[in-house]
Structures are given as C-alpha cells and as structure tokens.
Design a protein around this motif. Structure first.
Motif, mmCIF file in Angstrom:
data_model
loop_
_atom_site.group_PDB
_atom_site.id
_atom_site.type_symbol
_atom_site.label_atom_id
_atom_site.label_comp_id
_atom_site.label_asym_id
_atom_site.label_seq_id
_atom_site.Cartn_x
_atom_site.Cartn_y
_atom_site.Cartn_z
ATOM 1 N N GLY A 186 0.802 -1.215 0.000
ATOM 2 C CA GLY A 186 0.000 0.000 0.000
ATOM 3 C C GLY A 186 0.834 1.263 0.000
ATOM 4 O O GLY A 186 2.055 1.237 0.127
ATOM 5 N N THR A 236 -7.731 -0.160 1.526
ATOM 6 C CA THR A 236 -6.474 -0.751 1.976
ATOM 7 C C THR A 236 -6.758 -1.630 3.174
ATOM 8 O O THR A 236 -7.594 -1.289 4.005
ATOM 9 C CB THR A 236 -5.479 0.358 2.382
ATOM 10 O OG1 THR A 236 -5.247 1.203 1.250
ATOM 11 C CG2 THR A 236 -4.153 -0.203 2.845
ATOM 12 N N THR A 266 -3.455 -2.535 -1.483
ATOM 13 C CA THR A 266 -4.422 -1.468 -1.726
ATOM 14 C C THR A 266 -5.088 -1.691 -3.081
ATOM 15 O O THR A 266 -4.419 -2.038 -4.051
ATOM 16 C CB THR A 266 -3.724 -0.086 -1.710
ATOM 17 O OG1 THR A 266 -3.133 0.110 -0.430
ATOM 18 C CG2 THR A 266 -4.701 1.035 -1.986
#
Length: 122
Positions: free
Chosen positions: A42, A71, A96
């Motif tokens: 992420g 996320t 994510t």
C-alpha cells in the motif's frame, strides 16, 4: 475486441523504485483509463493524501468521477509502545485496491478481506 475490466497488479518492487509523484501518476493514469489498480504494498499515508489531492483536481462533471480506494488495516509495529517510542519498525502498509469511483464499490472490508463489486460500464 475483449470486453471487461482491466486489473493491473503492481509489485512492491516496482513501487519502491518510483518517487511519490511517479506512483501517483502511474495509479491515476491507469484509473482514469477505467482500470482497477492493485498495489502489492500500500501507499504511505502522505502518498495517499497526495493521491486524493491530485485526484480532486482531475474530477470533472462530464468525465472523470474520482477514485475509490481500499487498503487492508495497517499491521501494528513490532515491540508495542516502547518499540514505537524508541524507533521500532514502522507499521507496514498493505495491499491497496484503487479504481474509478463509478466502477468500483467496496461491499465489505475487514482485517484480511476486501470484497468489491466492479462494473464494466463506464
């Protein structure tokens, strides 16, 4: 011609080689094309903020509708409070999923599952 939704899976290794603005432009360019982007690692909180800021400038009434981003929750740093206080590991950012707001809708999210609905209409 193939119909459907393109999903781009971007490795942590590739993201680590890019500057913050290169990451943002890579993601936003793909999402503006109608693609779903899945990041193995992420974005950092400041990168997420900048992505949202840049996205807001690109939204138009008859065009780009913005992004939907989910996320996994951040893992806690090792060592608890004292580890954080004395420079322990920073929390790891996790996978994510980012896509056009008019195509990607989060149905459910918990600590180890993101369930999303993706529409192929643009």
């Amino acid at each position: 011609m193939i119909q459907g939704v393109q999903i781009d899976l971007i490795s942590a290794e590739r993201l680590d080689k890019l500057t913050m603005m290169e990451k943002i432009h890579l993601i936003l360019d793909e999402v503006m094309e109608g693609n779903i982007v899945v990041l193995e690692k992420g974005l950092a909180p400041e990168e997420q903020s900048k992505l949202i800021e840049v996205t807001m400038r690109e939204i138009s009434p008859d065009g780009f509708a913005g992004i939907e981003m989910e996320t996994y929750p951040v893992k806690e740093a090792q060592g608890g409070f004292l580890g954080k206080l004395f420079g322990g590991r920073r929390p790891e950012t996790r996978l994510t999923v980012i896509g056009p707001a008019n195509q990607l809708k989060t149905l459910r999210k918990d600590k180890d599952l993101i369930s999303a609905w993706v529409s192929s209409s643009r």
